[in-house]
Design a protein around this motif. Structure first.
Motif, PDB file in Angstrom:
ATOM      1  N   PHE A 275       0.644  -1.168   0.087  1.00 44.60           N
ATOM      2  CA  PHE A 275       0.050  -0.108  -0.061  1.00 44.60           C
ATOM      3  C   PHE A 275       0.965   1.484   0.061  1.00 44.60           C
ATOM      4  O   PHE A 275       0.598   2.118  -0.834  1.00 44.60           O
ATOM      5  N   LEU A 276       1.977   1.460   0.781  1.00 45.49           N
ATOM      6  CA  LEU A 276       2.738   2.316   0.922  1.00 45.49           C
ATOM      7  C   LEU A 276       3.479   2.654  -0.349  1.00 45.49           C
ATOM      8  O   LEU A 276       3.598   3.856  -0.702  1.00 45.49           O
ATOM      9  N   LEU A 277       3.962   1.738  -1.037  1.00 48.00           N
ATOM     10  CA  LEU A 277       4.623   1.966  -2.256  1.00 48.00           C
ATOM     11  C   LEU A 277       3.655   2.445  -3.439  1.00 48.00           C
ATOM     12  O   LEU A 277       4.209   3.413  -4.121  1.00 48.00           O
ATOM     13  N   LYS A 278       2.376   1.978  -3.483  1.00 47.04           N
ATOM     14  CA  LYS A 278       1.443   2.509  -4.133  1.00 47.04           C
ATOM     15  C   LYS A 278       1.196   4.286  -3.988  1.00 47.04           C
ATOM     16  O   LYS A 278       1.133   4.923  -4.829  1.00 47.04           O
ATOM     17  N   GLU A 279       1.241   4.624  -2.668  1.00 44.76           N
ATOM     18  CA  GLU A 279       1.120   5.891  -2.358  1.00 44.76           C
ATOM     19  C   GLU A 279       2.221   6.573  -2.709  1.00 44.76           C
ATOM     20  O   GLU A 279       2.080   8.032  -3.393  1.00 44.76           O
ATOM     21  N   TRP A 280       3.451   6.127  -2.733  1.00 44.09           N
ATOM     22  CA  TRP A 280       4.546   6.874  -2.925  1.00 44.09           C
ATOM     23  C   TRP A 280       4.395   7.080  -4.392  1.00 44.09           C
ATOM     24  O   TRP A 280       4.931   8.350  -5.041  1.00 44.09           O
ATOM     25  N   LEU A 281       4.355   5.929  -5.159  1.00 45.22           N
ATOM     26  CA  LEU A 281       4.337   6.075  -6.732  1.00 45.22           C
ATOM     27  C   LEU A 281       3.171   7.266  -7.181  1.00 45.22           C
ATOM     28  O   LEU A 281       3.665   7.951  -7.901  1.00 45.22           O
ATOM     29  N   ALA A 282       2.023   7.272  -6.643  1.00 47.67           N
ATOM     30  CA  ALA A 282       0.982   8.202  -6.901  1.00 47.67           C
ATOM     31  C   ALA A 282       1.541   9.599  -6.442  1.00 47.67           C
ATOM     32  O   ALA A 282       1.458  10.830  -7.484  1.00 47.67           O
ATOM     33  N   GLY A 283       2.199   9.757  -5.376  1.00 52.31           N
ATOM     34  CA  GLY A 283       2.734  11.124  -4.903  1.00 52.31           C
ATOM     35  C   GLY A 283       3.776  11.653  -5.757  1.00 52.31           C
ATOM     36  O   GLY A 283       3.766  12.830  -6.307  1.00 52.31           O
ATOM     37  N   SER A 284       4.629  10.634  -6.380  1.00 53.81           N
ATOM     38  CA  SER A 284       5.817  11.333  -7.037  1.00 53.81           C
ATOM     39  C   SER A 284       5.185  11.566  -8.451  1.00 53.81           C
ATOM     40  O   SER A 284       5.773  12.422  -8.947  1.00 53.81           O
ATOM     41  N   VAL A 285       4.253  10.849  -9.167  1.00 50.79           N
ATOM     42  CA  VAL A 285       3.691  11.329 -10.584  1.00 50.79           C
ATOM     43  C   VAL A 285       3.229  12.559 -10.247  1.00 50.79           C
ATOM     44  O   VAL A 285       3.279  13.692 -11.191  1.00 50.79           O
TER      45      VAL A 285
END
Length: 258
Positions: free
Chosen positions: A41-51
């Motif tokens: 879950f945290l990896l998905k949040e980081w990816l969305a925030g980075s984009v």
């Protein structure tokens, strides 16, 4: 029958013999419905925030925000604008039902009802479902608010000439020209032009710089009397001799800057 089989021992009859677990079940007991917080879950949040961050930085580099000039209380022609995230409220005050005699409706009534409705939305539509079709009231109110903000912001931003404002409000570089205060035209400039064009002809938010112009003394004299662009006619009220001195002074300053 063995001794103690089927018997339960408790120290207090008020305590339930059945032990109840207060810990939630592991995510693996709900296949397809949940996932591990770390790292999934945290990896998905980081990816969305980075984009989002990369897109936002790209937008700011491609279209820099126009910076306003230094605050000048003597410039009555300057029209201040709020930041972009308040433009929709600024646009709202342009309508008849939210301005003039109804200004309180525009600054308190309509925004208060709108934000109050968003605060009440969870209580008006408190069903157990989380899908948009299961929360029609809350979703409708949110879409209406979002559409209103986007439309009002667009209407306000499209009515502003951002490029001209950005060009007029660029930071003024330090001048390296020589100002001859003993020149007879300096006193005329000080009395007629300095309030708008600055002490060193560097310009301001109200008027452009007079450094680097390619006008002759005759053309400068004509502009001083008849105006040019945003400069209206009739600002100079001195004599013909003073007009000639003013034009020669501006030309001399530009010659010293070359």
């Amino acid at each position: 029958m063995k001794r103690g089989k089927g018997m339960k021992f408790v120290g207090d009859s008020r305590i339930s013999a059945e032990k109840t677990s207060y810990y939630p079940k592991d995510y693996s007991e709900y296949p397809g419905r949940t996932e591990a917080f770390w790292p999934n879950f945290l990896l998905k949040e980081w990816l969305a925030g980075s984009v989002f961050l990369v897109g936002f930085l790209t937008l700011t580099l491609a279209h820099p925000s126009p910076l306003e000039g230094m605050a000048d209380p003597t410039n009555a022609s300057y029209i201040p604008l709020p930041d972009w995230y308040f433009l929709f409220l600024y646009e709202l005050l342009k309508y008849e039902f939210a301005s003039g005699d109804f200004i309180l409706i525009g600054i308190l009534g309509i925004p208060g009802l709108a934000f109050g409705a968003l605060l009440l939305a969870p209580f008006l539509d408190n069903g157990p479902g989380r899908k948009p079709r299961q929360r029609p009231i809350a979703v409708s109110m949110m879409l209406l608010a979002l559409a209103s903000v986007v439309w009002l912001t667009y209407e306000s931003a499209s009515a502003v000439d951002w490029e001209s404002r950005a060009e007029a409000n660029k930071p003024i570089p330090e001048s390296d020209v020589t100002i001859d205060v003993d020149h007879p035209g300096y006193a005329v400039y000080e009395a007629s032009c300095m309030s708008c064009h600055g002490g060193e002809l560097e310009g301001s938010a109200a008027a452009p710089s007079l450094i680097g112009i390619e006008y002759s003394a005759e053309e400068i004299a004509d502009i001083a009397v008849n105006g040019l662009g945003a400069m209206p006619a009739g600002l100079f009220t001195g004599s013909d001799e003073e007009l000639q001195q003013l034009a020669e002074f501006i030309v001399s300053v530009n010659e010293s800057a070359e």
